[in-house]
Design a protein around this motif. Structure first.
Motif, PDB file in Angstrom:
ATOM      1  N   LEU A 133       0.711  -1.239   0.048  1.00 49.26           N
ATOM      2  CA  LEU A 133       0.120   0.017  -0.013  1.00 49.26           C
ATOM      3  C   LEU A 133       0.820   1.365   0.045  1.00 49.26           C
ATOM      4  O   LEU A 133       0.588   1.921  -0.635  1.00 49.26           O
ATOM      5  CB  LEU A 133      -0.965   0.097   1.218  1.00 49.26           C
ATOM      6  CG  LEU A 133      -1.893  -1.079   1.228  1.00 49.26           C
ATOM      7  CD1 LEU A 133      -2.978  -0.924   2.180  1.00 49.26           C
ATOM      8  CD2 LEU A 133      -2.837  -1.127   0.051  1.00 49.26           C
ATOM      9  N   SER A 134       1.665   1.202   0.700  1.00 41.67           N
ATOM     10  CA  SER A 134       2.825   2.383   0.928  1.00 41.67           C
ATOM     11  C   SER A 134       3.745   2.328  -0.182  1.00 41.67           C
ATOM     12  O   SER A 134       5.021   1.958  -0.036  1.00 41.67           O
ATOM     13  CB  SER A 134       3.363   2.630   2.055  1.00 41.67           C
ATOM     14  OG  SER A 134       2.262   2.657   3.110  1.00 41.67           O
ATOM     15  N   ASP A 158      -0.688   5.782  -3.989  1.00 38.68           N
ATOM     16  CA  ASP A 158      -0.834   4.867  -3.038  1.00 38.68           C
ATOM     17  C   ASP A 158      -1.497   3.645  -3.559  1.00 38.68           C
ATOM     18  O   ASP A 158      -2.097   3.413  -4.614  1.00 38.68           O
ATOM     19  CB  ASP A 158      -1.922   5.388  -1.949  1.00 38.68           C
ATOM     20  CG  ASP A 158      -2.254   4.490  -0.769  1.00 38.68           C
ATOM     21  OD1 ASP A 158      -1.343   4.727   0.007  1.00 38.68           O
ATOM     22  OD2 ASP A 158      -2.902   4.086  -0.669  1.00 38.68           O
ATOM     23  N   THR A 178       0.944  -5.122   3.679  1.00 38.11           N
ATOM     24  CA  THR A 178       1.252  -4.054   4.226  1.00 38.11           C
ATOM     25  C   THR A 178       1.527  -3.995   5.721  1.00 38.11           C
ATOM     26  O   THR A 178       1.103  -4.908   6.681  1.00 38.11           O
ATOM     27  CB  THR A 178       0.164  -3.079   3.988  1.00 38.11           C
ATOM     28  OG1 THR A 178       0.334  -1.741   4.338  1.00 38.11           O
ATOM     29  CG2 THR A 178      -0.954  -3.467   4.554  1.00 38.11           C
TER      30      THR A 178
END
Length: 219
Positions: free
Chosen positions: A52-53, A58, A79
Motif C-alpha cells: 500500500l505504501s 498509494d 502492508t
C-alpha cells in the motif's frame, strides 16, 4: 502461475520473488506503483501482491483504479498498515485478501494458491485429472498415488493445464505464464517442458491441437 508483485522495499520484494520462484511461480516485481500499475494492462497475471505504501501513488488508489476498469485479478495486499479501519478500507476497495508485515513466505504462497483456485472455480486444494493429482498448496504431484519427480516449471505447466480443463492454451499463453519479463526464454522452451511432461505422464496426457496450441487429453 504468473504473479505481479508491487513492493518498494527491495529486501522484501527480492525475498518474495526469489521464494515464489523456487516454488514454481513466475514473478514480475516492480518497486514503483505506476510501473506496476501499467504492467497489469500489458501482461496477463493470475494474481497480484500489492503493497500500500508506494512512492508516487498509494496502493489503494491503484487497486481502486483496477476495479473501476473491471479488472478481476485476485489481489493480496501486503502492508504494515494493520489497523482494522485500514484493513477494511483495502477490502472495501476490492482486495481479495490481506496480510500484515511481517509475514511468512509460505503463507503468502498458500493464500495466492487459494485465490487462484477460486478464480478458476476449483474449490478443492487437490487438482485431479485421471490418475494424476496435484496438491497446489505444497506444489507436489502424484501419479497413481506415487510421487512424481517434476521440476518447478514442469509443475507450473501441469498446474496450468489442470486449472484449465477443456481449454486450448496457445504456446504464447503458456510462455507468458511460465516466464517473467527478465527471463531468458529459448524458442522451443515450452515444447521441451511438454515433451518431458509427456514422458512422465504418458504421451496422451497433453494433446496437441495443430495450429492452435495444447490441451489436456483424456483422463
Amino acid at each position: 502461475m504468473k504473479i505481479l508483485v508491487i513492493e518498494d522495499d527491495r529486501l522484501i520484494g527480492d525475498g518474495i520473488k526469489a521464494g515464489l520462484s523456487k516454488l514454481g511461480f513466475s514473478v514480475d516485481w516492480f518497486t514503483e506503483g505506476k510501473t506496476g500499475q501499467a504492467a497489469l494492462s500489458a501482461t496477463s497475471y493470475d494474481a497480484v501482491v500489492l503493497d500500500l505504501s508506494l512512492p508516487g501513488i498509494d496502493g489503494l488508489d491503484i487497486l481502486r483504479g483496477w476495479r473501476q476498469q473491471g479488472r478481476d485479478e485476485p489481489v493480496l495486499i501486503l502492508t504494515a498498515r494493520d489497523a482494522l479501519e485500514q484493513r477494511l478500507a483495502g477490502l472495501q476497495q476490492g482486495a481479495d485478501d490481506y496480510l500484515c508485515k511481517p509475514f511468512a513466505l509460505s503463507e503468502v504462497a498458500a493464500r495466492l494458491q487459494a485465490l487462484i483456485r477460486r478464480r478458476h472455480g476449483q474449490l478443492q486444494p487437490v487438482l485431479r485429472h485421471g490418475a494424476v493429482a496435484m496438491a497446489s498448496g505444497s506444489h507436489t504431484a502424484t501419479l497413481n498415488d506415487e510421487p512424481l519427480p517434476l521440476k518447478p516449471r514442469e509443475l507450473a505447466l501441469l498446474e496450468l493445464f489442470l486449472l484449465n480443463p477443456g481449454r486450448v492454451l496457445t504456446r504464447a499463453q503458456l510462455e507468458e505464464k511460465l516466464y517473467g519479463w527478465d527471463d531468458d526464454v529459448s524458442s522451443n522452451a515450452v515444447e521441451v517442458h511438454i515433451h518431458y511432461l509427456r514422458k512422465k505422464l504418458g504421451s496422451t496426457f497433453i494433446r496437441t491441437v495443430h495450429g492452435v496450441g495444447y490441451t489436456l487429453g483424456d483422463a
